[in-house]
Write an enzyme that holds these catalytic residues in place. Structure first.
Site, PDB file in Angstrom:
ATOM      1  N   HIS A  56       0.808  -1.251  -0.054  1.00 41.69           N
ATOM      2  CA  HIS A  56       0.072   0.015   0.030  1.00 41.69           C
ATOM      3  C   HIS A  56       0.765   1.262  -0.003  1.00 41.69           C
ATOM      4  O   HIS A  56       2.105   1.224   0.464  1.00 41.69           O
ATOM      5  CB  HIS A  56      -0.901  -0.146   1.218  1.00 41.69           C
ATOM      6  N   GLU A  58       1.194   3.881   2.031  1.00 43.84           N
ATOM      7  CA  GLU A  58       1.430   4.088   3.357  1.00 43.84           C
ATOM      8  C   GLU A  58       2.504   3.169   3.649  1.00 43.84           C
ATOM      9  O   GLU A  58       3.714   3.844   4.215  1.00 43.84           O
ATOM     10  CB  GLU A  58       0.316   4.206   4.546  1.00 43.84           C
ATOM     11  N   CYS A  86      -6.310   2.187   5.699  1.00 45.80           N
ATOM     12  CA  CYS A  86      -7.045   1.022   6.131  1.00 45.80           C
ATOM     13  C   CYS A  86      -6.553   0.444   7.378  1.00 45.80           C
ATOM     14  O   CYS A  86      -5.709   1.060   8.263  1.00 45.80           O
ATOM     15  CB  CYS A  86      -6.746  -0.304   5.171  1.00 45.80           C
ATOM     16  N   CYS A  89      -2.556  -0.179   7.352  1.00 48.26           N
ATOM     17  CA  CYS A  89      -1.728   1.006   7.453  1.00 48.26           C
ATOM     18  C   CYS A  89      -1.852   1.808   8.595  1.00 48.26           C
ATOM     19  O   CYS A  89      -1.010   2.463   9.073  1.00 48.26           O
ATOM     20  CB  CYS A  89      -2.146   1.765   6.106  1.00 48.26           C
TER      21      CYS A  89
END
Length: 166
Positions: A56, A58, A86, A89
């Site tokens: 992801h 992040e 999410c 993260c």
């Protein structure tokens, strides 16, 4: 022309990162991490490209920022992300001790900084993250909406057996 706030300036950089994901046919999510007024890490969503669940925006940026600072603790840092983080993260943001999270668009289906739950500010955790919401929200939201609209169009075309007009 209105002068950008500091948060808007860095969110624009996160949006640039999201566009890189878009070019790879990834969900357009971008992120930058700022320390002492300087961007020290950038990241964008690469889950499909890397075939990696944790790739992801992040997570990619946190990994880079830790390398730059030479520490897993990212105290004094602010993370700018185009879409609400999410659960994975959000957990990484808390674990890395990032001071502040600036969010473009909210994620009502999977967001864990206020939408579904707020992992960034659980009082019993040893670290809480300050949150700023809705920075350049329209720009962040429209990029995501366009991406998913196009994805649905392509899936419908495939389902009906039509060739994609592109």
């Amino acid at each position: 022309m209105k002068k950008l706030t500091e948060d808007e300036k860095y969110m624009k950089e996160a949006i640039r990162q999201a566009r890189k994901a878009l070019l790879l046919d990834e969900v357009p999510i971008g992120c930058v991490i700022v320390y002492q007024g300087k961007i020290i890490a950038r990241g964008y969503n690469r889950r499909n490209t890397d075939r990696n669940t944790i790739s992801h925006a992040e997570m990619n940026a946190i990994r880079k920022a830790s390398r730059v600072l030479g520490d897993w603790r990212l105290e004094g840092c602010t993370i700018y992300v185009t879409l609400e983080p999410c659960q994975m993260c959000s957990g990484a943001i808390v674990q890395s001790r990032i001071d502040r999270c600036v969010i473009g668009a909210m994620n009502p289906k999977a967001g864990c900084a206020g939408s579904v739950m707020n992992l960034l500010q659980i009082a019993s955790f040893n670290h809480q993250v300050e949150i700023s919401y809705s920075v350049l929200e329209e720009e962040c939201s429209s990029m995501l909406s366009s991406f998913f609209r196009e994805l649905r169009r392509k899936k419908e075309a495939e389902k009906s057996g039509k060739k994609d007009p592109e």
